[in-house]
Motif scaffolding. Structure first.
Motif, PDB file in Angstrom:
ATOM      1  N   GLY A 144      74.395  13.743  16.819  1.00  0.00           N
ATOM      2  CA  GLY A 144      74.283  14.276  18.170  1.00  0.00           C
ATOM      3  C   GLY A 144      73.218  13.517  18.932  1.00  0.00           C
ATOM      4  N   VAL A 145      72.754  14.083  20.022  1.00  0.00           N
ATOM      5  CA  VAL A 145      71.747  13.442  20.859  1.00  0.00           C
ATOM      6  C   VAL A 145      70.415  14.184  20.780  1.00  0.00           C
ATOM      7  N   GLY A 146      70.427  15.393  20.216  1.00  0.00           N
ATOM      8  CA  GLY A 146      69.206  16.159  20.081  1.00  0.00           C
ATOM      9  C   GLY A 146      68.674  16.646  21.419  1.00  0.00           C
ATOM     10  N   THR A 147      67.363  16.862  21.465  1.00  0.00           N
ATOM     11  CA  THR A 147      66.770  17.469  22.667  1.00  0.00           C
ATOM     12  C   THR A 147      66.566  16.472  23.796  1.00  0.00           C
ATOM     13  N   LYS A 148      67.025  15.244  23.635  1.00  0.00           N
ATOM     14  CA  LYS A 148      67.073  14.336  24.781  1.00  0.00           C
ATOM     15  C   LYS A 148      67.964  14.929  25.873  1.00  0.00           C
ATOM     16  N   VAL A 175      77.370   7.832  21.150  1.00  0.00           N
ATOM     17  CA  VAL A 175      78.117   6.823  20.393  1.00  0.00           C
ATOM     18  C   VAL A 175      77.176   6.008  19.511  1.00  0.00           C
ATOM     19  N   ALA A 176      76.056   5.589  20.094  1.00  0.00           N
ATOM     20  CA  ALA A 176      75.125   4.710  19.379  1.00  0.00           C
ATOM     21  C   ALA A 176      74.637   5.321  18.078  1.00  0.00           C
ATOM     22  N   MET A 177      74.324   6.604  18.096  1.00  0.00           N
ATOM     23  CA  MET A 177      73.750   7.217  16.903  1.00  0.00           C
ATOM     24  C   MET A 177      74.693   7.159  15.714  1.00  0.00           C
ATOM     25  N   SER A 178      75.987   7.294  15.949  1.00  0.00           N
ATOM     26  CA  SER A 178      76.954   7.244  14.845  1.00  0.00           C
ATOM     27  C   SER A 178      77.355   5.811  14.479  1.00  0.00           C
ATOM     28  N   VAL A 179      77.628   4.978  15.489  1.00  0.00           N
ATOM     29  CA  VAL A 179      78.115   3.628  15.158  1.00  0.00           C
ATOM     30  C   VAL A 179      77.012   2.772  14.549  1.00  0.00           C
ATOM     31  N   ASN A 180      75.762   2.947  14.990  1.00  0.00           N
ATOM     32  CA  ASN A 180      74.668   2.203  14.362  1.00  0.00           C
ATOM     33  C   ASN A 180      74.480   2.624  12.913  1.00  0.00           C
ATOM     34  N   ASP A 181      74.731   3.904  12.624  1.00  0.00           N
ATOM     35  CA  ASP A 181      74.619   4.380  11.249  1.00  0.00           C
ATOM     36  C   ASP A 181      75.670   3.739  10.343  1.00  0.00           C
ATOM     37  N   ILE A 182      76.931   3.762  10.765  1.00  0.00           N
ATOM     38  CA  ILE A 182      77.967   3.223   9.872  1.00  0.00           C
ATOM     39  C   ILE A 182      77.903   1.701   9.803  1.00  0.00           C
ATOM     40  N   LEU A 226      63.706  -8.527   9.143  1.00  0.00           N
ATOM     41  CA  LEU A 226      63.725  -8.763  10.590  1.00  0.00           C
ATOM     42  C   LEU A 226      63.869  -7.430  11.308  1.00  0.00           C
ATOM     43  N   GLY A 227      63.337  -7.369  12.504  1.00  0.00           N
ATOM     44  CA  GLY A 227      63.476  -6.164  13.314  1.00  0.00           C
ATOM     45  C   GLY A 227      64.148  -6.482  14.629  1.00  0.00           C
ATOM     46  N   LEU A 228      65.088  -5.652  15.036  1.00  0.00           N
ATOM     47  CA  LEU A 228      65.734  -5.793  16.335  1.00  0.00           C
ATOM     48  C   LEU A 228      65.102  -4.785  17.287  1.00  0.00           C
ATOM     49  N   ALA A 229      64.690  -5.269  18.440  1.00  0.00           N
ATOM     50  CA  ALA A 229      63.974  -4.417  19.382  1.00  0.00           C
ATOM     51  C   ALA A 229      64.820  -3.231  19.818  1.00  0.00           C
ATOM     52  N   SER A 230      64.163  -2.096  19.981  1.00  0.00           N
ATOM     53  CA  SER A 230      64.824  -0.928  20.546  1.00  0.00           C
ATOM     54  C   SER A 230      64.802  -1.022  22.062  1.00  0.00           C
ATOM     55  N   SER A 231      65.581  -0.187  22.711  1.00  0.00           N
ATOM     56  CA  SER A 231      65.599  -0.130  24.177  1.00  0.00           C
ATOM     57  C   SER A 231      64.665   0.948  24.713  1.00  0.00           C
ATOM     58  N   GLY A 232      64.032   1.659  23.797  1.00  0.00           N
ATOM     59  CA  GLY A 232      63.149   2.755  24.177  1.00  0.00           C
ATOM     60  C   GLY A 232      63.037   3.726  23.029  1.00  0.00           C
ATOM     61  N   ALA A 233      62.917   5.003  23.335  1.00  0.00           N
ATOM     62  CA  ALA A 233      62.788   6.010  22.280  1.00  0.00           C
ATOM     63  C   ALA A 233      64.129   6.314  21.611  1.00  0.00           C
ATOM     64  N   HIS A 234      65.219   5.747  22.134  1.00  0.00           N
ATOM     65  CA  HIS A 234      66.566   5.992  21.620  1.00  0.00           C
ATOM     66  C   HIS A 234      66.858   7.492  21.678  1.00  0.00           C
ATOM     67  N   SER A 235      67.191   8.137  20.564  1.00  0.00           N
ATOM     68  CA  SER A 235      67.533   9.565  20.635  1.00  0.00           C
ATOM     69  C   SER A 235      66.720  10.383  19.644  1.00  0.00           C
ATOM     70  N   THR A 286      70.245   4.560  23.904  1.00  0.00           N
ATOM     71  CA  THR A 286      70.073   3.905  22.606  1.00  0.00           C
ATOM     72  C   THR A 286      70.830   2.581  22.567  1.00  0.00           C
ATOM     73  N   ARG A 287      70.173   1.554  22.083  1.00  0.00           N
ATOM     74  CA  ARG A 287      70.817   0.244  21.989  1.00  0.00           C
ATOM     75  C   ARG A 287      71.861   0.253  20.876  1.00  0.00           C
TER      76      ARG A 287
END
Length: 345
Positions: free
Chosen positions: A66-70, A88-95, A182-191, A225-226
């Protein structure tokens, strides 16, 4: 429950006129996400999709989130057009972390009373997220449940299904001492961390319309979320990726261990990237300790990727060329039984 496809977005209990208006509003956005594997002519109680024929030993990978309290911040700002990307990002980034290519996505939108304009904005965002991930929005549920939600509020859940070749599953087993993180930059706090963010906002009481690094603060806090799917799938065609960790709640210190063998640790150098201004502001205004920041937020790193030392430069060039900001966070070392699996040096 009534399943909905891109041509049928009226769920159980939804007013017919409102449902029909929603259908017409989102049709063009959902259609843009379709993949060749989605079978035409569906619109009943289930959505149909084939497994792409390029896979010889396909393994299905699923994820839900989900997106949580965002969402609370979206309600406060009356801004609903990007929250679907987060979903979408929270699920697709996970899989993705298992090497999976997302095939399709379904969503659940629940409210007390359907507001067509709001729901349309949300689902347009979901469709945009699916475009960014290369997956199809093939169905879902819109539920109107009077008395369950406060006026003007709603809840979201998302479900992604992907596929990976059995021989290409990414599971971290091949990680060895000397490998590079390696780390890929986030776009912010994400979710993640929005309960703390909302507490900080309550304490600091900032003007969310005020300028913050050239944009309104509220807009920065709602930055979606990126989605790392396309750059990472392309990288995996170029070189072996040993592991990926989606940096969500728990930060680097709790998410990296999920992909590391027990005998190994990741040494992460804090100097390898700079804490973004948003997180500096949150820490300062909230008086948040370093350890709490590292546990709650991604602190500027949205995905960690483990490759061999010889592939690190090529991986960095590939990801940078795809539009990502890449940090060389640290390396993998042998671990004694008493050590933590992530050492911040």
């Amino acid at each position: 429950m009534t399943s909905r496809t891109p041509l049928s977005y009226r769920g159980a209990g939804v007013d017919i006129d409102a449902g029909d208006a929603l259908v017409e509003a989102i049709k063009p956005f959902a259609k843009r996400t379709l993949r060749p594997e989605v079978l035409a002519g569906i619109g009943g109680f289930g959505a149909l999709a084939e497994i792409p024929k390029k896979y010889r030993e396909p393994v299905l990978v699923s994820g839900t989130d989900g997106v949580g309290t965002k969402l609370k911040l979206a309600f406060r700002l009356a801004r609903h057009d990007t929250i679907g990307i987060d979903l979408v990002a929270m699920s697709v980034n996970d899989i993705l972390t298992q090497g999976a290519e997302p095939l399709f996505f379904l969503d659940y939108f629940a409210c007390g009373k359907l507001e067509v304009a709001v729901a349309t904005d949300v689902i347009k965002g979901i469709a945009r997220g699916c475009e960014l991930a290369g997956c199809a929005l093939i169905g879902g549920e819109t539920a109107e449940m009077p008395g369950m939600y406060a006026a003007g509020e709603y809840d979201l859940a998302g479900f992604a299904l992907g596929v990976v070749e059995k021989s290409a599953i990414v599971d971290g087993r091949a990680i060895a001492p000397g490998d590079v993180v390696l780390g890929l930059a986030s776009s912010g706090a994400h979710s993640n961390g929005y309960s703390l963010i909302r507490s900080i906002l309550e304490r600091a009481k900032p003007d969310l319309a005020a300028d913050f690094q050239g944009r309104p603060l509220g807009e920065v806090l709602l930055e979606p979320t990126r989605i790392y799917v396309k750059p990472m799938l392309a990288l995996m065609q170029e070189l072996p990726v040993k592991a990926m960790a989606h940096i969500t709640g728990g930060g680097l210190v709790e998410n990296l261990p999920r992909v590391l063998p027990e005998s190994l640790k990741a040494v992460i150098y804090r100097s390898s990237w700079k804490l973004p201004p948003l997180f500096e502001w949150l820490q300062r205004e909230g008086g948040v300790a370093d350890a709490e920041m590292q546990r709650v937020f991604n602190c500027g790193v949205g995905m960690a990727v483990v490759v061999t030392a010889k592939d690190a430069d090529l991986a960095t060039r590939s990801l940078t060329g795809a539009g990502e900001t890449v940090f060389r966070l640290g390396c993998i070392e042998a671990r004694s039984g008493t050590e933590t699996q992530v050492v911040l040096a």
